[in-house]
Design a protein around this motif. Structure first.
Motif, PDB file in Angstrom:
ATOM      1  N   PHE A 100      -5.200   0.347  -2.567  1.00  0.00           N
ATOM      2  CA  PHE A 100      -5.474  -0.720  -1.598  1.00  0.00           C
ATOM      3  C   PHE A 100      -5.708  -2.085  -2.243  1.00  0.00           C
ATOM      4  O   PHE A 100      -5.903  -3.072  -1.549  1.00  0.00           O
ATOM      5  CB  PHE A 100      -6.717  -0.355  -0.768  1.00  0.00           C
ATOM      6  CG  PHE A 100      -6.556   0.879   0.085  1.00  0.00           C
ATOM      7  CD1 PHE A 100      -5.767   0.846   1.231  1.00  0.00           C
ATOM      8  CD2 PHE A 100      -7.163   2.072  -0.271  1.00  0.00           C
ATOM      9  CE1 PHE A 100      -5.613   1.984   2.015  1.00  0.00           C
ATOM     10  CE2 PHE A 100      -7.018   3.219   0.508  1.00  0.00           C
ATOM     11  CZ  PHE A 100      -6.233   3.171   1.666  1.00  0.00           C
ATOM     12  N   SER A 105     -10.973   4.159   0.908  1.00  0.00           N
ATOM     13  CA  SER A 105     -10.685   2.973   1.719  1.00  0.00           C
ATOM     14  C   SER A 105     -11.918   2.135   2.023  1.00  0.00           C
ATOM     15  O   SER A 105     -11.864   1.236   2.866  1.00  0.00           O
ATOM     16  CB  SER A 105     -10.017   3.431   3.019  1.00  0.00           C
ATOM     17  OG  SER A 105     -10.736   4.500   3.614  1.00  0.00           O
ATOM     18  N   ASP A 117      -5.198  -1.613   6.801  1.00  0.00           N
ATOM     19  CA  ASP A 117      -4.788  -1.066   5.500  1.00  0.00           C
ATOM     20  C   ASP A 117      -4.730   0.461   5.552  1.00  0.00           C
ATOM     21  O   ASP A 117      -3.814   1.090   5.006  1.00  0.00           O
ATOM     22  CB  ASP A 117      -5.772  -1.487   4.400  1.00  0.00           C
ATOM     23  CG  ASP A 117      -5.647  -2.961   4.042  1.00  0.00           C
ATOM     24  OD1 ASP A 117      -4.927  -3.690   4.753  1.00  0.00           O
ATOM     25  OD2 ASP A 117      -6.282  -3.384   3.055  1.00  0.00           O
ATOM     26  N   ILE A 168       0.837  -1.207   0.000  1.00  0.00           N
ATOM     27  CA  ILE A 168       0.000   0.000   0.000  1.00  0.00           C
ATOM     28  C   ILE A 168       0.872   1.257   0.000  1.00  0.00           C
ATOM     29  O   ILE A 168       0.615   2.210  -0.743  1.00  0.00           O
ATOM     30  CB  ILE A 168      -0.948  -0.032   1.226  1.00  0.00           C
ATOM     31  CG1 ILE A 168      -2.019  -1.114   1.008  1.00  0.00           C
ATOM     32  CG2 ILE A 168      -1.582   1.327   1.479  1.00  0.00           C
ATOM     33  CD1 ILE A 168      -2.853  -1.442   2.227  1.00  0.00           C
ATOM     34  N   LYS A 225     -12.188  -1.723   3.080  1.00  0.00           N
ATOM     35  CA  LYS A 225     -10.845  -2.172   3.487  1.00  0.00           C
ATOM     36  C   LYS A 225     -10.694  -2.112   5.005  1.00  0.00           C
ATOM     37  O   LYS A 225     -11.245  -1.220   5.651  1.00  0.00           O
ATOM     38  CB  LYS A 225      -9.770  -1.301   2.822  1.00  0.00           C
ATOM     39  CG  LYS A 225      -9.760  -1.421   1.304  1.00  0.00           C
ATOM     40  CD  LYS A 225      -9.421  -2.831   0.867  1.00  0.00           C
ATOM     41  CE  LYS A 225      -9.471  -2.994  -0.639  1.00  0.00           C
ATOM     42  NZ  LYS A 225      -9.173  -4.367  -1.074  1.00  0.00           N
ATOM     43  N   ALA A 268      -1.454   3.319   5.023  1.00  0.00           N
ATOM     44  CA  ALA A 268      -1.466   4.556   4.227  1.00  0.00           C
ATOM     45  C   ALA A 268      -1.166   5.769   5.112  1.00  0.00           C
ATOM     46  O   ALA A 268      -0.427   6.671   4.712  1.00  0.00           O
ATOM     47  CB  ALA A 268      -2.828   4.717   3.545  1.00  0.00           C
TER      48      ALA A 268
END
Ligand SMILES: *Cc1c(COP(=O)(O)O)cnc(C)c1O
Length: 219
Positions: free
Chosen positions: A216, A24, A31, A3, A27, A35
């Protein structure tokens, strides 16, 4: 690629004037944290409850953007914290946002969503509806919303000419609106471009891209 690598790769392709919304939705928080660790601070979600839950688990200096279709009865759940609502496409919804913003003693920034695609299913106003909304007395009466710009989604197609035509159309509606200098507006943002078409969108004048799967992975 990780990512972090995906994000850094995309960042190198974005002009400084273009804001990246990391989409996002669906997700896991883990995750989002990856980021965040490489500097991403703007996240886009399309479900209010999911956004509120993730916010609880993430650092507080994140700006949360609602990019999906918004149901009026759920506005209250995001009104205390949402930083920008992209998909505003009716006076009724805007009135509810204004009401909830007032309750929270804040001004909520919004984008008006324009229908620029060929598909019937995509939400949004046409240019005439936009002008009616902006010039209505109900709009003038609202004190707790600010319109920062427009948002649009192009047709889902490989036909670059078609997509370019739609993005260019949105840009021209934006320019026309900006020239009118309407009340409650501080027009600076054109939210257009996703993983598959953001480079073209930027060529056509986008100032904000909403990118999910290229950061992602697929959903
Ligand atoms: C899901 C979504 C995106 C991101 O799409 P990707 O193709 O994954 O980049 C952007 N905008 C909206 C409104 C979305 O719902």
């Amino acid at each position: 690629m990780t990512i972090a690598e995906n994000l850094q790769h995309i960042q190198t392709k974005l002009p400084k004037t273009v804001t990246l919304v990391a989409v996002s939705k669906t997700k896991p928080v883990n995750d989002l944290k990856q980021a965040y660790e490489v500097g991403q601070r703007i996240f886009g979600e399309n479900k209010i409850q999911e956004m509120a839950e993730k916010r609880e688990e993430m650092p507080k200096d994140i700006q949360w953007h609602m990019i999906g279709h918004v149901q009026s009865n759920k506005v209250k759940y995001m009104a205390p914290f949402v930083s920008l609502i992209h998909g505003v496409d009716s006076l009724k919804l805007l009135q509810e946002i204004n009401k909830q913003a007032t309750k929270n003693n804040r001004i909520i920034d919004c984008l008006l969503q324009l229908h620029i695609a060929e598909e019937e299913t995509k939400f949004g106003l046409d240019e005439q509806e936009l002008n009616e909304l902006i010039s209505s007395s109900e709009f003038a009466a609202m004190q707790n919303i600010q319109i920062l710009g427009l948002m649009g989604m192009a047709t889902f197609t490989d036909n670059q000419k078609q997509v370019k035509k739609e993005f260019t159309h949105l840009k021209s509606i934006f320019d026309t609106l900006k020239a009118k200098n309407p009340v409650h507006c501080n027009l600076q943002t054109i939210s257009m471009g996703m993983s598959g078409d953001y480079q073209l969108a930027i060529e056509c004048g986008s100032t904000m891209v909403r990118i999910g799967s290229s950061i992602f992975g697929g959903r």
